[in-house]
Motif scaffolding. Structure first.
Motif, PDB file in Angstrom:
ATOM      1  N   ILE A 145       0.853  -1.201   0.000  1.00  0.00           N
ATOM      2  CA  ILE A 145       0.000   0.000   0.000  1.00  0.00           C
ATOM      3  C   ILE A 145       0.880   1.238   0.000  1.00  0.00           C
ATOM      4  CG2 ILE A 145      -1.726   1.326   1.306  1.00  0.00           C
ATOM      5  CD1 ILE A 145      -2.725  -1.291   2.464  1.00  0.00           C
ATOM      6  N   GLN A 146       0.568   2.189  -0.849  1.00  0.00           N
ATOM      7  CA  GLN A 146       1.293   3.461  -0.880  1.00  0.00           C
ATOM      8  C   GLN A 146       0.235   4.542  -1.060  1.00  0.00           C
ATOM      9  OE1 GLN A 146       4.925   2.538  -2.385  1.00  0.00           O
ATOM     10  NE2 GLN A 146       5.667   4.127  -1.015  1.00  0.00           N
ATOM     11  N   THR A 147       0.199   5.470  -0.135  1.00  0.00           N
ATOM     12  CA  THR A 147      -0.961   6.355  -0.038  1.00  0.00           C
ATOM     13  C   THR A 147      -0.655   7.769  -0.498  1.00  0.00           C
ATOM     14  OG1 THR A 147      -1.616   5.046   1.867  1.00  0.00           O
ATOM     15  CG2 THR A 147      -2.755   7.115   1.570  1.00  0.00           C
ATOM     16  N   ALA A 148      -1.581   8.327  -1.262  1.00  0.00           N
ATOM     17  CA  ALA A 148      -1.467   9.736  -1.663  1.00  0.00           C
ATOM     18  C   ALA A 148      -1.987  10.597  -0.512  1.00  0.00           C
ATOM     19  CB  ALA A 148      -2.275   9.995  -2.924  1.00  0.00           C
ATOM     20  N   VAL A 149      -1.119  11.447   0.025  1.00  0.00           N
ATOM     21  CA  VAL A 149      -1.466  12.217   1.224  1.00  0.00           C
ATOM     22  C   VAL A 149      -1.435  13.713   0.940  1.00  0.00           C
ATOM     23  CG1 VAL A 149      -0.766  12.743   3.599  1.00  0.00           C
ATOM     24  CG2 VAL A 149      -0.458  10.433   2.704  1.00  0.00           C
ATOM     25  N   TYR A 150      -2.542  14.382   1.233  1.00  0.00           N
ATOM     26  CA  TYR A 150      -2.553  15.849   1.168  1.00  0.00           C
ATOM     27  C   TYR A 150      -3.398  16.421   2.274  1.00  0.00           C
ATOM     28  CZ  TYR A 150       0.204  16.813  -2.909  1.00  0.00           C
ATOM     29  OH  TYR A 150       1.274  16.946  -3.754  1.00  0.00           O
ATOM     30  N   ASN A 151      -2.945  17.511   2.851  1.00  0.00           N
ATOM     31  CA  ASN A 151      -3.846  18.248   3.734  1.00  0.00           C
ATOM     32  C   ASN A 151      -4.134  19.616   3.115  1.00  0.00           C
ATOM     33  OD1 ASN A 151      -1.747  19.986   4.453  1.00  0.00           O
ATOM     34  ND2 ASN A 151      -1.251  18.849   6.291  1.00  0.00           N
ATOM     35  N   ARG A 152      -5.150  20.250   3.658  1.00  0.00           N
ATOM     36  CA  ARG A 152      -5.611  21.506   3.089  1.00  0.00           C
ATOM     37  C   ARG A 152      -4.509  22.570   3.075  1.00  0.00           C
ATOM     38  NH1 ARG A 152     -10.844  23.850   1.518  1.00  0.00           N
ATOM     39  NH2 ARG A 152     -10.128  25.786   0.617  1.00  0.00           N
ATOM     40  N   TYR A 153      -3.710  22.547   4.147  1.00  0.00           N
ATOM     41  CA  TYR A 153      -2.622  23.521   4.283  1.00  0.00           C
ATOM     42  C   TYR A 153      -1.623  23.400   3.126  1.00  0.00           C
ATOM     43  CZ  TYR A 153       1.818  25.298   6.163  1.00  0.00           C
ATOM     44  OH  TYR A 153       3.019  25.917   6.325  1.00  0.00           O
ATOM     45  N   GLN A 154      -1.222  22.159   2.825  1.00  0.00           N
ATOM     46  CA  GLN A 154      -0.262  21.943   1.731  1.00  0.00           C
ATOM     47  C   GLN A 154      -0.846  22.380   0.390  1.00  0.00           C
ATOM     48  OE1 GLN A 154       0.107  17.694   2.568  1.00  0.00           O
ATOM     49  NE2 GLN A 154       2.320  17.912   2.362  1.00  0.00           N
ATOM     50  N   VAL A 155      -2.118  22.021   0.207  1.00  0.00           N
ATOM     51  CA  VAL A 155      -2.778  22.339  -1.057  1.00  0.00           C
ATOM     52  C   VAL A 155      -2.907  23.860  -1.203  1.00  0.00           C
ATOM     53  CG1 VAL A 155      -4.975  22.141  -2.296  1.00  0.00           C
ATOM     54  CG2 VAL A 155      -3.995  20.133  -1.160  1.00  0.00           C
ATOM     55  N   LEU A 214     -10.433  17.639  -2.987  1.00  0.00           N
ATOM     56  CA  LEU A 214      -9.858  18.664  -2.101  1.00  0.00           C
ATOM     57  C   LEU A 214      -9.147  19.738  -2.927  1.00  0.00           C
ATOM     58  CD1 LEU A 214      -8.790  19.844   0.591  1.00  0.00           C
ATOM     59  CD2 LEU A 214      -7.015  18.088   0.579  1.00  0.00           C
ATOM     60  N   TRP A 215      -8.302  19.309  -3.850  1.00  0.00           N
ATOM     61  CA  TRP A 215      -7.572  20.273  -4.693  1.00  0.00           C
ATOM     62  C   TRP A 215      -8.549  21.160  -5.466  1.00  0.00           C
ATOM     63  CZ3 TRP A 215      -2.468  21.611  -5.730  1.00  0.00           C
ATOM     64  CH2 TRP A 215      -1.475  20.851  -5.098  1.00  0.00           C
ATOM     65  N   GLU A 216      -9.588  20.552  -6.036  1.00  0.00           N
ATOM     66  CA  GLU A 216     -10.476  21.324  -6.903  1.00  0.00           C
ATOM     67  C   GLU A 216     -11.284  22.357  -6.103  1.00  0.00           C
ATOM     68  OE1 GLU A 216     -13.566  19.233  -9.084  1.00  0.00           O
ATOM     69  OE2 GLU A 216     -13.067  20.382 -10.882  1.00  0.00           O
ATOM     70  N   ARG A 217     -11.787  21.941  -4.929  1.00  0.00           N
ATOM     71  CA  ARG A 217     -12.530  22.903  -4.106  1.00  0.00           C
ATOM     72  C   ARG A 217     -11.626  24.038  -3.657  1.00  0.00           C
ATOM     73  NH1 ARG A 217     -13.715  20.490   0.515  1.00  0.00           N
ATOM     74  NH2 ARG A 217     -13.037  18.432  -0.151  1.00  0.00           N
ATOM     75  N   ALA A 218     -10.440  23.684  -3.196  1.00  0.00           N
ATOM     76  CA  ALA A 218      -9.513  24.712  -2.709  1.00  0.00           C
ATOM     77  C   ALA A 218      -9.141  25.672  -3.844  1.00  0.00           C
ATOM     78  CB  ALA A 218      -8.264  24.049  -2.137  1.00  0.00           C
ATOM     79  N   PHE A 219      -8.957  25.120  -5.030  1.00  0.00           N
ATOM     80  CA  PHE A 219      -8.581  25.890  -6.227  1.00  0.00           C
ATOM     81  C   PHE A 219      -9.634  26.953  -6.541  1.00  0.00           C
ATOM     82  CE2 PHE A 219      -8.688  25.675 -11.091  1.00  0.00           C
ATOM     83  CZ  PHE A 219      -7.519  26.403 -11.309  1.00  0.00           C
ATOM     84  N   HIS A 220     -10.896  26.531  -6.598  1.00  0.00           N
ATOM     85  CA  HIS A 220     -11.946  27.491  -6.961  1.00  0.00           C
ATOM     86  C   HIS A 220     -12.246  28.473  -5.827  1.00  0.00           C
ATOM     87  CE1 HIS A 220     -12.501  25.906 -10.893  1.00  0.00           C
ATOM     88  NE2 HIS A 220     -12.748  24.686 -10.441  1.00  0.00           N
ATOM     89  N   GLU A 221     -12.181  27.975  -4.594  1.00  0.00           N
ATOM     90  CA  GLU A 221     -12.409  28.903  -3.472  1.00  0.00           C
ATOM     91  C   GLU A 221     -11.367  30.001  -3.456  1.00  0.00           C
ATOM     92  OE1 GLU A 221     -12.821  26.862   0.330  1.00  0.00           O
ATOM     93  OE2 GLU A 221     -14.294  25.496  -0.581  1.00  0.00           O
ATOM     94  N   MET A 222     -10.113  29.627  -3.595  1.00  0.00           N
ATOM     95  CA  MET A 222      -9.054  30.633  -3.566  1.00  0.00           C
ATOM     96  C   MET A 222      -9.131  31.545  -4.787  1.00  0.00           C
ATOM     97  SD  MET A 222      -4.956  30.110  -3.133  1.00  0.00           S
ATOM     98  CE  MET A 222      -5.133  29.383  -1.515  1.00  0.00           C
TER      99      MET A 222
END
Ligand code: IPM
Ligand code: MN
Length: 360
Positions: free
Chosen positions: A152-162, A204-212
């Protein structure tokens, strides 16, 4: 005065870094900068001698520099992963170089494998997030070696990084997008993801992208592409792109594709950037062991990395001068961008760029 840490590294790294430093010296004299360089021998040879990759003490030392110039990491006698993770990724993560800036720019006189595409069409930049995703090492293995082995290898992102990556990309686009450069009507930031399958991470990326974008950058046009389609358009219609922002893994993959469209690894430079800390600049081509020591490798990517370093340090004029010199050399001097076919040796190419900068 700038304190520059230099890690020539493995393979052809030292050869191309020597030329980048030659050009840096010429630019320093020309533009009245002072650059003091300190060399570090991290790489495959040192690892084989001492078992050490990039020790914690070195990370602390590197924090005291204004920038790092890196040649290449990767040694044929060291198992894959050890040096990459132990040196390159460790520096990126520990120094929190959360942006990997990779321009895709076809220089005049350079052959692109893309039919009917020239410098006007191949002229964009990828902002690759550089600290998260599949690169964090989150995952594991069980029942190894059995028919039931699980990996298992997991893609990890938090809102702060994004968010911090997106903000950098929007700001970069405002400053360097096609409108800002007088090459188009809009500054356009394209998010590259895979929202149809990676429904958590790229949602997460898409929501953050449009919000910003809505809230802070209404003047910047926004686009979204799936990563697979992006590969297609990078080949068929590269002129569609202006600034691209994407996660670490997709950014890794599409920038190799981008590099080959701009004439190959001999020309592709990248910056691992911590806007609040120490950044590291590198040719993205790797150590090319089969050309090591022959004096035939193309040093222009390393020279472009030095130019990018100067830009990030705020030395606009010197940075542009080196870029102009590189364009002159690709347009007027080199027969090919490929190792061994340039019509000049590695050091002759460095000499010509340095001379052009000095004569400006
Ligand atoms: C790059 C390289 C690295 C990466 C490797 C060597 C770990 O491919 O800089 O693109 O995957 O980031
Ligand atoms: Mn890569």
């Amino acid at each position: 005065m700038y304190k520059i840490a230099v890690i020539p590294g493995d393979g052809t790294g030292p050869e191309v870094i020597r030329e980048a430093l030659k050009v840096l010296k010429a630019a320093s004299e020309k533009f009245g900068m002072k650059c003091e360089t300190t060399e570090f021998d991290f790489g495959g040879e040192r690892y084989m001698r001492t078992g050490e990759t990039l020790p914690d003490s070195a990370i602390e030392e590197l924090r005291g520099f204004d920038a790092i110039l890196l040649g290449a990491i990767g040694h044929p006698d060291v198992a894959p992963g050890i040096l990459e993770k132990g040196i390159l990724l460790k520096a990126r993560f520990e120094l929190d170089q959360y942006i990997n800036l990779r321009p895709v720019r076809l220089y005049p006189g350079v052959d692109s494998p893309l039919k009917d595409k020239g410098p006007d069409e191949i002229d964009y930049c990828v902002v690759r997030e550089n600290t998260g995703d599949l690169y964090t090492g989150v995952g594991g293995v069980t029942m190894k070696g059995t028919p039931h082995e699980i990996a298992i290898q997991t893609a990890v992102y938090n809102r702060y990084q994004v968010d911090r990556c997106l903000r950098y990309a929007f700001e970069y686009c405002r400053k360097h997008g096609k409108k800002a450069r007088g090459r188009g009507e809009h500054n356009t930031l394209a998010l590259v993801g895979k929202t149809n399958v990676l429904t958590y991470v790229y949602d997460l990326w898409e929501r953050a992208f449009h919000e910003m974008g809505d809230r802070e950058f209404p003047g910047i046009r926004r686009e979204y592409y799936h990563v697979d389609a992006t590969c297609m358009w990078m080949v068929k219609n590269p002129e569609w792109f202006d600034v691209i922002v994407t996660g670490n893994m997709f950014g890794d993959i599409i920038t190799d594709l981008g590099a080959i469209t701009q004439g190959g690894m001999g020309l592709a430079a990248g910056g691992n950037i911590n806007p609040e800390g120490v950044s590291m600049f590198e040719p993205i081509g790797g150590s090319a062991p089969k050309y090591t020591g022959k004096g035939v490798i193309n040093p222009l990517a390393a020279i472009c990395a030095a130019s990018m370093m100067l830009e990030i340090l705020g030395e606009q004029e010197a940075s542009v001068a080196i870029e102009e010199a590189v364009k002159y050399i690709t347009a007027k001097k080199l027969k090919s961008m490929n190792a061994g076919r340039m019509g000049y040796s590695t050091s002759e190419v460095g000499d010509m760029v340095a001379q052009y900068v000095a004569d400006l």
